[in-house]
Design a protein around this motif. Structure first.
Motif, PDB file in Angstrom:
ATOM      1  N   SER A  47      11.035   1.537   3.507  1.00  0.00           N
ATOM      2  CA  SER A  47      10.490   2.555   3.482  1.00  0.00           C
ATOM      3  C   SER A  47      10.854   3.698   4.976  1.00  0.00           C
ATOM      4  O   SER A  47      10.689   4.871   4.353  1.00  0.00           O
ATOM      5  N   ALA A 100       4.804   7.797  -6.836  1.00  0.00           N
ATOM      6  CA  ALA A 100       4.306   9.184  -7.392  1.00  0.00           C
ATOM      7  C   ALA A 100       5.360  10.037  -6.990  1.00  0.00           C
ATOM      8  O   ALA A 100       5.979  11.081  -7.813  1.00  0.00           O
ATOM      9  N   ALA A 101       5.814  10.217  -5.634  1.00  0.00           N
ATOM     10  CA  ALA A 101       6.709  11.214  -5.179  1.00  0.00           C
ATOM     11  C   ALA A 101       8.339  10.691  -5.739  1.00  0.00           C
ATOM     12  O   ALA A 101       8.934  11.985  -6.254  1.00  0.00           O
ATOM     13  N   ALA A 148       2.247   5.927  -3.321  1.00  0.00           N
ATOM     14  CA  ALA A 148       2.913   7.190  -2.701  1.00  0.00           C
ATOM     15  C   ALA A 148       4.274   7.239  -3.098  1.00  0.00           C
ATOM     16  O   ALA A 148       4.865   8.259  -3.541  1.00  0.00           O
ATOM     17  N   ARG A 149       5.135   6.083  -2.854  1.00  0.00           N
ATOM     18  CA  ARG A 149       6.574   6.279  -3.139  1.00  0.00           C
ATOM     19  C   ARG A 149       6.741   6.185  -4.539  1.00  0.00           C
ATOM     20  O   ARG A 149       7.700   7.260  -4.909  1.00  0.00           O
ATOM     21  N   ILE A 208       3.932  12.588   2.531  1.00  0.00           N
ATOM     22  CA  ILE A 208       4.208  11.415   2.359  1.00  0.00           C
ATOM     23  C   ILE A 208       5.458  10.710   2.886  1.00  0.00           C
ATOM     24  O   ILE A 208       5.320   9.379   3.487  1.00  0.00           O
ATOM     25  N   TRP A 241       3.071  18.240  -0.054  1.00  0.00           N
ATOM     26  CA  TRP A 241       2.430  16.790  -0.212  1.00  0.00           C
ATOM     27  C   TRP A 241       3.783  15.876   0.102  1.00  0.00           C
ATOM     28  O   TRP A 241       3.791  14.747   0.512  1.00  0.00           O
ATOM     29  N   HIS A 258       0.712  -1.316   0.097  1.00  0.00           N
ATOM     30  CA  HIS A 258      -0.024  -0.078   0.190  1.00  0.00           C
ATOM     31  C   HIS A 258       0.631   1.252  -0.054  1.00  0.00           C
ATOM     32  O   HIS A 258       0.191   2.258  -0.259  1.00  0.00           O
ATOM     33  N   GLN A 259       2.154   1.051   0.366  1.00  0.00           N
ATOM     34  CA  GLN A 259       3.065   2.151   0.324  1.00  0.00           C
ATOM     35  C   GLN A 259       3.618   2.717  -1.200  1.00  0.00           C
ATOM     36  O   GLN A 259       3.980   3.741  -1.321  1.00  0.00           O
TER      37      GLN A 259
END
Length: 139
Positions: A79, A15-16, A12-13, A127, A123, A8-9
């Motif tokens: 992470s 995209a960033a 976000a990982r 994250i 943002w 689930h991470q």
């Protein structure tokens, strides 16, 4: 510490990471032209950077962006580590937004038109902090 990103991470990982990697690669290919402007803004917010050579600063900034982007994009990087790197990097960007005159409306955290592109870096901070917080509270 887990050595694989939790599924689930990954959104976000990714995209960033893609955003920061692109920024770093773009900067690395044009650092000579953009160095005076980028260094000038950074030195305004962080006066200890004033004595550093503009091209050297910008070259190191590009390398840092590429490293942070890669850490986020590679699921084998824990992470906690990737989140800490992103939090530190994004904290610097948010600090730049907060300390640079003209980027915020007078007496407010709300951005001016010129500050909008800097204010959105919050943002990234969210994250990064989220990744760190999750890894610190989970087993």
């Amino acid at each position: 510490m887990r050595f694989l990103a939790r599924p689930h991470q990954l959104p976000a990982r990714l995209a960033a990471g893609a955003f920061i990697m692109n920024s770093g690669l773009t900067l690395a290919s044009s650092y000579r032209e953009s160095a005076p402007h980028i260094h000038g803004m950074a030195a305004t917010a962080y006066p200890f950077l004033k004595d550093m050579d503009a091209e050297e600063f910008t070259r190191w900034l590009a390398k840092g962006q590429i490293a942070v982007g890669a850490a986020l994009l590679i699921p084998l990087v824990p992470s906690l580590l990737a989140g800490a790197a992103l939090t530190a990097f994004a904290g610097g960007l948010v600090g730049l937004y907060l300390k640079t005159p003209g980027l915020r409306q007078e007496g407010s955290l709300r951005p001016t038109q010129e500050g909008l592109s800097f204010a959105k870096d919050v943002w990234l901070l969210g994250i990064g902090a989220g990744l760190v917080a999750e890894e610190l509270v989970r087993d």
